[in-house]
Structures are given as C-alpha cells and as structure tokens.
Design a protein around this motif. Structure first.
Motif, PDB file in Angstrom:
ATOM      1  N   ASP A 167     -19.153   2.535  21.980  1.00 39.38           N
ATOM      2  CA  ASP A 167     -20.436   1.851  21.980  1.00 39.38           C
ATOM      3  C   ASP A 167     -21.328   2.320  23.126  1.00 39.38           C
ATOM      4  N   ASP A 168     -20.712   2.662  24.277  1.00 46.89           N
ATOM      5  CA  ASP A 168     -21.493   3.169  25.413  1.00 46.89           C
ATOM      6  C   ASP A 168     -22.253   4.438  25.039  1.00 46.89           C
ATOM      7  N   LEU A 169     -21.629   5.264  24.193  1.00 45.53           N
ATOM      8  CA  LEU A 169     -22.272   6.516  23.814  1.00 45.53           C
ATOM      9  C   LEU A 169     -23.335   6.319  22.749  1.00 45.53           C
ATOM     10  N   VAL A 170     -23.102   5.362  21.836  1.00 48.07           N
ATOM     11  CA  VAL A 170     -23.998   5.194  20.696  1.00 48.07           C
ATOM     12  C   VAL A 170     -25.227   4.376  21.054  1.00 48.07           C
ATOM     13  N   ARG A 171     -25.034   3.299  21.803  1.00 50.19           N
ATOM     14  CA  ARG A 171     -26.144   2.402  22.091  1.00 50.19           C
ATOM     15  C   ARG A 171     -27.087   3.006  23.122  1.00 50.19           C
ATOM     16  N   GLU A 172     -28.351   3.124  22.761  1.00 48.96           N
ATOM     17  CA  GLU A 172     -29.349   3.693  23.657  1.00 48.96           C
ATOM     18  C   GLU A 172     -30.445   2.665  23.894  1.00 48.96           C
ATOM     19  N   TYR A 173     -30.327   1.945  24.992  1.00 55.52           N
ATOM     20  CA  TYR A 173     -31.328   0.951  25.345  1.00 55.52           C
ATOM     21  C   TYR A 173     -32.007   1.351  26.649  1.00 55.52           C
ATOM     22  N   THR A 174     -33.205   0.835  26.859  1.00 54.17           N
ATOM     23  CA  THR A 174     -33.917   1.075  28.110  1.00 54.17           C
ATOM     24  C   THR A 174     -34.181  -0.264  28.785  1.00 54.17           C
ATOM     25  N   TYR A 197     -22.268  -8.239  33.632  1.00 52.82           N
ATOM     26  CA  TYR A 197     -21.753  -9.603  33.566  1.00 52.82           C
ATOM     27  C   TYR A 197     -21.544 -10.049  32.118  1.00 52.82           C
ATOM     28  N   ASP A 198     -20.519 -10.905  31.913  1.00 58.69           N
ATOM     29  CA  ASP A 198     -20.315 -11.494  30.599  1.00 58.69           C
ATOM     30  C   ASP A 198     -21.018 -12.847  30.534  1.00 58.69           C
ATOM     31  N   GLY A 244     -32.162 -11.149  20.211  1.00 62.35           N
ATOM     32  CA  GLY A 244     -32.044 -10.448  18.937  1.00 62.35           C
ATOM     33  C   GLY A 244     -31.436  -9.069  19.016  1.00 62.35           C
ATOM     34  N   LEU A 245     -31.171  -8.568  20.227  1.00 64.48           N
ATOM     35  CA  LEU A 245     -30.577  -7.237  20.372  1.00 64.48           C
ATOM     36  C   LEU A 245     -29.056  -7.358  20.483  1.00 64.48           C
ATOM     37  N   PRO A 246     -28.320  -6.446  19.837  1.00 62.64           N
ATOM     38  CA  PRO A 246     -26.849  -6.509  19.883  1.00 62.64           C
ATOM     39  C   PRO A 246     -26.271  -5.920  21.167  1.00 62.64           C
ATOM     40  N   ILE A 247     -26.722  -6.435  22.302  1.00 61.19           N
ATOM     41  CA  ILE A 247     -26.226  -5.981  23.602  1.00 61.19           C
ATOM     42  C   ILE A 247     -25.150  -6.953  24.059  1.00 61.19           C
ATOM     43  N   ILE A 248     -23.991  -6.429  24.431  1.00 61.91           N
ATOM     44  CA  ILE A 248     -22.848  -7.298  24.714  1.00 61.91           C
ATOM     45  C   ILE A 248     -22.902  -7.931  26.092  1.00 61.91           C
ATOM     46  N   TRP A 249     -23.751  -7.416  27.005  1.00 64.94           N
ATOM     47  CA  TRP A 249     -23.788  -7.939  28.371  1.00 64.94           C
ATOM     48  C   TRP A 249     -24.746  -9.117  28.468  1.00 64.94           C
TER      49      TRP A 249
END
Length: 256
Positions: free
Chosen positions: A126-133, A187-188, A162-167
């Motif tokens: 997921d670290d490689l695929v997800r591209e967020y700014t 952080y979780d 609404g974003l699938p960000i796990i942090w």
C-alpha cells in the motif's frame, strides 16, 4: 521508489500536550507543505537504491534500480543479491504487479494483500501504491510538542474525510532553515505512534538536495527496521515510452 518512497510516503488531530501559539501565524505553513510534497517528486526520475532490512533473527540488503513517471508510474528491479536479481515491482496508478524470475510468473497484487510486506521490508504494498499529498489530501497546522526543538517546525496533519488513508494523523518535524524533513510519526485511531520514518544524510542529486537515507521503524515490532539509501538519482530524465509495462517488468535486468 522514490516513491518507496513516496514513497511517496510521506495526519492531524491535536493531542492534549500540543498547543498552537500566535507566533506560528507568521510561518508560511503552505510553503512548508509544498516543499515536502515536491521533495522527491519529478516529471520523471531514475536511480539506484539500497534497502537494508533488519529483524532480530535475520538481515538482508537489496540493491535495486528504479524508474518513475509522475506519481502514477514506477518500476523497481532488484540487482542484488544474485539469487533475487530480476525480481521486480510495477506500479500503474492504483494497480501493482510483482515478477518472480525463478518461476517466470507475474503476480497482480489483489486488494487483500495491500497491507502485506513489500520485498520482506517494513514497507507495505500500500505504501507503494497510495500516492497522496499533504497539500491536497490532508488538513494541516503547526504545533508545539513538549519536547520541541527551536530549529524545527512541527506540522500535524489529518487526512480529509472520505479518503482511504489508514493513518489517523501524521506529525512531521522539518528543519526551519532547509525545510527538509527530519522525521514523520504515524498515528493510529487510538492516538498511538505506529511507526516512525527518519530522514537522514542530505545529499545533492542532479541539483536537488534531498535526504539520501530514510529509516522506517515500526513501533510494535521490537528490533525491526528498514533503511533505504539512495545511491544515485536523476530527475526529469527522458525515459522510453514502454518502460512501465509488463514486458519490461519481465525483461532481464541489465547493468549493475
């Protein structure tokens, strides 16, 4: 992998011990965030990196070639050790494939495996695929942690709804003078630090100064860490149109 970065990689609910101050209003927070976002970003890039994986029971080091185009396309090929030479990962948007030369198989990574380890490291698929700014996908602000140092700015960021960000949040320490990141804490939802990324040893590659070493340390696995060292990097380079393809993923790796 820049992007490995990207990374690539690189959450903001205020914890009780952190407070805002009036003097922070004079700091250009948007400029800091933009500098973080463009740190390893380029229209295209290529380079070589070393990834050292450390656990309490074993250690190994991989040397890899990498190519990228924007934030959507990347290709990574293992050069060494010899037994893993040719192993590769191709990313196109939110899709990802791995190639195993020993079996001559290309495997598409399903959504159920996105949180699995990439190359046996502490990074995930997921670290490689997800591209967020930070600028586009997070809300952010300056904070003052209890152990703050005068030479750093501290940013606390939360992903937009609404974003699938796990942090749940990310806290970033940035050098005031250079605006280079020093560390990022992830952080979780319970407010606990899950992992810390340290940025070290700034070097100039192709007229761009970036931290050449990134050290990822999971906080729930004692004795584990992954160290990425950029050995060579070129930005905004000319790349063949077909380099980001399944054919190139399977092609024998050349050079060293």
């Amino acid at each position: 992998m820049k992007k490995l970065l990207l990374f690539v990689v690189m959450a903001c609910a205020v914890v009780p011990s952190m407070v805002f101050s009036q003097e922070k209003s004079e700091v250009d927070v948007k400029k800091i965030v933009k500098e973080l976002d463009k740190l390893y970003k380029a229209n295209s890039s290529k380079g070589k990196m070393e990834m050292e994986i450390i656990t309490p029971h074993w250690e190994r080091t991989l040397v890899m070639k990498l190519w990228s185009q924007g934030m959507e396309k990347s290709l990574v090929k293992v050069l060494s050790p010899k037994k893993e030479r040719g192993v590769g990962t191709l990313k196109l948007g939110n899709e990802m494939w791995n190639y195993l030369p020993k079996t001559n198989k290309v495997i598409k990574i399903p959504p159920s495996m996105m949180m699995s380890s990439w190359m046996g490291s502490d990074f995930t698929n997921d670290d490689l695929v997800r591209e967020y700014t930070f600028a586009g996908d997070y809300t952010f602000g300056l904070i003052t942690p209890p152990d703050a140092k005068d030479e750093y700015h501290y940013l606390e960021c939360v992903p937009k709804e609404g974003l699938p960000i796990i942090w749940a949040k990310i806290v970033v320490a940035v050098e005031k003078e250079s605006l280079l990141p020093v560390w990022q804490k992830y952080y979780d939802e319970k407010g606990e630090v899950v992992r810390i990324m340290y940025f070290k040893n700034p070097q100039t590659f192709d007229d761009r100064t970036v931290p050449s070493v990134m050290e990822l340390v999971p906080q729930n696995e004692e004795g584990h860490k992954t160290i990425v060292r950029y050995l060579e990097m070129e930005f905004n380079v000319s790349l063949d149109d077909d380099i980001f393809s399944l054919r190139k993923l399977r092609a024998p790796v050349r050079g060293d």
